[in-house]
Write an enzyme that holds these catalytic residues in place. Structure first.
Site, PDB file in Angstrom:
ATOM      1  N   LYS A 183       1.016  -1.269  -0.217  1.00  0.00           N
ATOM      2  CA  LYS A 183      -0.601   0.085   0.030  1.00  0.00           C
ATOM      3  C   LYS A 183       0.787   1.618  -0.124  1.00  0.00           C
ATOM      4  CE  LYS A 183      -3.920  -2.437   2.244  1.00  0.00           C
ATOM      5  NZ  LYS A 183      -3.133  -3.970   2.437  1.00  0.00           N
TER       6      LYS A 183
HETATM    7  O1  LIG Z   1      -5.226  -4.674   0.154  1.00  0.00           O
HETATM    8  C1  LIG Z   1      -5.465  -5.658   0.212  1.00  0.00           C
HETATM    9  O2  LIG Z   1      -4.906  -7.121   0.196  1.00  0.00           O
HETATM   10  C2  LIG Z   1      -6.085  -5.410   1.457  1.00  0.00           C
HETATM   11  C3  LIG Z   1      -6.876  -4.405   0.803  1.00  0.00           C
HETATM   12  C4  LIG Z   1      -8.734  -4.027   1.919  1.00  0.00           C
HETATM   13  O3  LIG Z   1      -9.455  -3.595   1.733  1.00  0.00           O
HETATM   14  N1  LIG Z   1      -8.411  -5.088   2.874  1.00  0.00           N
HETATM   15  C5  LIG Z   1      -8.154  -5.989   2.927  1.00  0.00           C
HETATM   16  O4  LIG Z   1      -8.388  -7.306   4.361  1.00  0.00           O
HETATM   17  N2  LIG Z   1      -6.881  -6.446   2.866  1.00  0.00           N
HETATM   18  C6  LIG Z   1      -5.299  -6.979   3.123  1.00  0.00           C
HETATM   19  O5  LIG Z   1      -5.872  -8.420   2.170  1.00  0.00           O
HETATM   20  C7  LIG Z   1      -5.514  -9.703   3.905  1.00  0.00           C
HETATM   21  C8  LIG Z   1      -6.901  -9.824   3.956  1.00  0.00           C
HETATM   22  O6  LIG Z   1      -6.628 -11.350   5.463  1.00  0.00           O
HETATM   23  P1  LIG Z   1      -7.641 -12.771   5.013  1.00  0.00           P
HETATM   24  O7  LIG Z   1      -8.641 -11.090   6.560  1.00  0.00           O
HETATM   25  O8  LIG Z   1      -6.768 -12.846   7.062  1.00  0.00           O
HETATM   26  O9  LIG Z   1      -8.289 -13.321   4.565  1.00  0.00           O
HETATM   27  C9  LIG Z   1      -4.366  -8.225   3.948  1.00  0.00           C
HETATM   28  O10 LIG Z   1      -3.329  -8.664   4.044  1.00  0.00           O
HETATM   29  C10 LIG Z   1      -4.909  -7.268   4.367  1.00  0.00           C
HETATM   30  O11 LIG Z   1      -4.381  -6.226   4.218  1.00  0.00           O
END
Ligand SMILES: O=C(O)c1cc(=O)[nH]c(=O)n1[C@@H]1O[C@H](COP(=O)(O)O)[C@@H](O)[C@H]1O
Length: 276
Positions: free
Chosen positions: A93
């Site tokens: 990010k």
């Molecule tokens: O950019 C991202 O990947 C991201 C954006 C977003 O809106 N929400 C989000 O959860 N993420 C990322 O996606 C992953 C979600 O992980 P889980 O919730 O464990 O599946 C994490 O690494 C967050 O940083």
């Protein structure tokens, strides 16, 4: 990797799963902790067990940076064991004034050879375009994120030429002049699948990175119904729900079972919305 190559991989594997390598030293099986590089060993076994079921891996850089130089070594070693036909996303990010963004781009695209990087749009065009100068590399721009705070700014109304838009809609509209569907994707949280139809009106051809299924409760069926396009067009990320299924020696096997369940569900949606 090109859009066409990504599409071919989706068709071949009948999957648009992206596995998040959010490898938390506090959550990995205790038997790995005595090894020299537990994070790498955890990732290596997860990748070996799941690489035929997913089309992308997304290490979240925070989980590596937090360990200082050792963490960067774990990240580099992890990248070296990801099969070359799998799309890699550095979830960092980033986004800053132009000359700084260019150095971030060099760090993730040249030094680490990631295929793509998540970028925040808040600082505008000159903070994003330096990332778009790298051939065959992708910017994944945050549009409507999955976290509860997304409504603080992303859902604010903006009036443009007498019409009212959400801020995230303007991000998608305006940024399309900066790059194309061949080097830019958008992040849309699975928790806001109710907006995906609208996103598809604004960006019919772009790939969407959709995090938030699994641990954050997003709905894969709704995401797929409104998000799939003629080239697949979706990378749906899941991290915790897949990689932390077991704390035992069978963790990789259990992660495979969790990934397989998601892949099989995706295959059903592909058969329905994007038959071969
Ligand atoms: O950019 C991202 O990947 C991201 C954006 C977003 O809106 N929400 C989000 O959860 N993420 C990322 O996606 C992953 C979600 O992980 P889980 O919730 O464990 O599946 C994490 O690494 C967050 O940083």
């Amino acid at each position: 990797m090109t859009r066409q190559e990504l599409f071919e991989q989706i068709q071949r594997k009948r999957s648009y799963l992206c596995i998040g390598l959010d490898t938390d030293i506090k959550k990995i099986p205790p038997h790995l902790l005595q090894l020299e590089d537990p994070i790498f060993e955890f990732n290596r076994q997860i990748i070996e067990a799941t690489s035929d079921l997913c089309v992308a891996y997304k290490p979240n850089i925070a989980f590596y940076e937090a360990h200082g130089p050792k963490g960067w070594v774990s990240l580099e070693r992890t990248l070296s064991v990801i099969p070359k036909d799998i799309f890699t996303i550095a979830d960092a990010k980033r986004g800053d004034i132009g000359n700084t963004s260019e150095l971030y781009a060099r760090a993730f695209f040249d030094q680490l050879s990631f295929d793509s990087l998540t970028v925040a749009p808040y600082m505008g065009i000159d903070s994003v375009t330096p990332f778009l100068q790298f051939p065959n590399k992708w910017v994944i721009l945050l549009a409507l994120t999955s976290n509860p705070g997304h409504d603080d700014f992303q859902l604010l109304s903006v009036v443009s030429e007498g019409k009212s838009y959400f801020m995230f809609e303007k991000v998608i509209q305006n940024s399309q002049a900066w790059g194309s569907a061949d080097n830019m994707m958008y992040v849309i949280g699975a928790t806001r699948h109710d907006y995906i139809e609208r996103v598809r009106e604004l960006a019919p051809d772009h790939f969407l990175l959709v995090p938030g299924v699994g641990a954050q409760g997003g709905n894969l069926e709704e995401v797929s119904r409104y998000g799939l396009n003629k080239q697949g067009g979706l990378l749906v990320n899941s991290a915790r729900q897949i990689i932390y299924t077991s704390q035992g020696e069978d963790f990789a096997e259990k992660a495979r079972a969790a990934a397989l369940a998601v892949q099989q569900e995706m295959e059903r949606y592909l058969n329905e919305y994007l038959p071969r």
